[in-house]
Design a protein around this motif. Sequence first.
Motif, short mmCIF file in Angstrom:
data_model
loop_
_atom_site.label_atom_id
_atom_site.label_comp_id
_atom_site.label_asym_id
_atom_site.label_seq_id
_atom_site.Cartn_x
_atom_site.Cartn_y
_atom_site.Cartn_z
N GLY A 76 0.82 -1.20 0.00
CA GLY A 76 0.00 0.00 0.00
C GLY A 76 0.85 1.25 0.00
O GLY A 76 2.05 1.21 -0.30
N SER A 77 0.23 2.37 0.36
CA SER A 77 0.91 3.65 0.30
C SER A 77 0.96 4.33 1.67
O SER A 77 0.08 4.16 2.51
CB SER A 77 0.22 4.58 -0.70
N VAL A 78 2.03 5.11 1.85
CA VAL A 78 2.22 5.91 3.06
C VAL A 78 2.59 7.32 2.61
O VAL A 78 3.43 7.50 1.72
CB VAL A 78 3.34 5.35 3.95
N THR A 79 1.96 8.32 3.21
CA THR A 79 2.30 9.72 2.93
C THR A 79 2.80 10.37 4.21
O THR A 79 2.14 10.29 5.25
CB THR A 79 1.09 10.50 2.39
N SER A 80 3.97 11.00 4.13
CA SER A 80 4.54 11.68 5.29
C SER A 80 5.30 12.91 4.80
O SER A 80 6.05 12.84 3.81
CB SER A 80 5.50 10.74 6.04
N LYS A 81 5.10 14.03 5.46
CA LYS A 81 5.78 15.28 5.11
C LYS A 81 5.56 15.63 3.64
O LYS A 81 6.47 16.13 2.97
CB LYS A 81 7.27 15.18 5.42
N GLY A 82 4.37 15.35 3.15
CA GLY A 82 4.04 15.70 1.78
C GLY A 82 4.57 14.75 0.72
O GLY A 82 4.34 14.96 -0.47
N GLU A 83 5.27 13.72 1.13
CA GLU A 83 5.82 12.75 0.20
C GLU A 83 5.08 11.42 0.32
O GLU A 83 4.86 10.92 1.43
CB GLU A 83 7.31 12.51 0.46
N THR A 84 4.69 10.85 -0.82
CA THR A 84 4.00 9.57 -0.83
C THR A 84 4.92 8.49 -1.41
O THR A 84 5.58 8.72 -2.43
CB THR A 84 2.72 9.64 -1.66
N PHE A 85 4.97 7.35 -0.74
CA PHE A 85 5.75 6.23 -1.25
C PHE A 85 4.97 4.95 -1.06
O PHE A 85 4.06 4.87 -0.23
CB PHE A 85 7.13 6.15 -0.57
N GLN A 86 5.31 3.95 -1.85
CA GLN A 86 4.66 2.65 -1.79
C GLN A 86 5.53 1.69 -0.99
O GLN A 86 6.76 1.71 -1.11
CB GLN A 86 4.45 2.08 -3.20
N LEU A 87 4.88 0.85 -0.21
CA LEU A 87 5.60 -0.19 0.52
C LEU A 87 5.06 -1.56 0.12
O LEU A 87 3.86 -1.73 -0.10
CB LEU A 87 5.43 -0.01 2.03
N LEU A 88 5.95 -2.52 0.06
CA LEU A 88 5.59 -3.90 -0.25
C LEU A 88 6.47 -4.81 0.59
O LEU A 88 7.70 -4.70 0.55
CB LEU A 88 5.81 -4.19 -1.74
N ARG A 89 5.85 -5.65 1.38
CA ARG A 89 6.63 -6.65 2.15
C ARG A 89 6.07 -8.03 1.87
O ARG A 89 4.87 -8.27 1.99
CB ARG A 89 6.58 -6.37 3.65
N VAL A 90 6.98 -8.93 1.50
CA VAL A 90 6.63 -10.33 1.29
C VAL A 90 7.54 -11.14 2.20
O VAL A 90 8.75 -11.22 1.98
CB VAL A 90 6.83 -10.75 -0.17
#
Length: 240
Positions: A76-90
Amino acid sequence: MCAGLVLGVTGLTGCSSEEDPDAGTNGIGKLSAAKIQSKSRAAADAAPAVRLSGTLVSKGHTYKLDMRLKGEGGTGSVTSKGETFQLLRVGKQLFLKADSAFWTHEEAKSGGEKPGKADDQAAAKLDGKYVKVPEEDASYQQLSGFTDKDVLLEGMLTLHGALAAGDRGTIDGNPSIEITGDKGAGGTLEVSLEGKPYPLRLERAGDAGTLRLSDWGRDFPLSEPDEDEMVDYGEQLPDS
């Protein structure tokens, strides 16, 4: 004459002037707030998957989350300090995907030297790529926590202070009942009155965020990115 009146059986069955608010529900509305919280937590722990979205305030930082989680990992996605990034853990393998601006803005923002041409070129190579986050990197523990169902739900679903059952309502079309801790100061949890007593909405104590919990038990695909979609820097992430 009441349409539900039944004669000729042992006794008489008539109509009640008041409807049973728990008719057709899972029955948890009849329980104490403590038992509702306990059953809700048990249902959440047993569910194989969930989607968690909303805001989370932790250690003075505000995060906007939209994560799908299950036992093997999450995405999914995380937004912090105006920046959005995607995370994926398997499993234990964690990957972060962001645009080139993500990899350059922190250095400039923290007062460091303005990223040069070489920095921009390096960041451009990471644009839209999954970057493997090594377990040895300091950011691994924090980032992987956003993808861990047990870690995220641990403590979130526990209200603080004296518990009380509150109003009934609906969350995304699902009938629900509210339970509060310390009259809301210790958090507010909306629990489903339909099917399993899953938590549906949480207002965390101390204005620490509001989260929606949905898609309980709904599976989703989870696999590592292909080699041409991924970059592996070894034991440390590039500076961001």
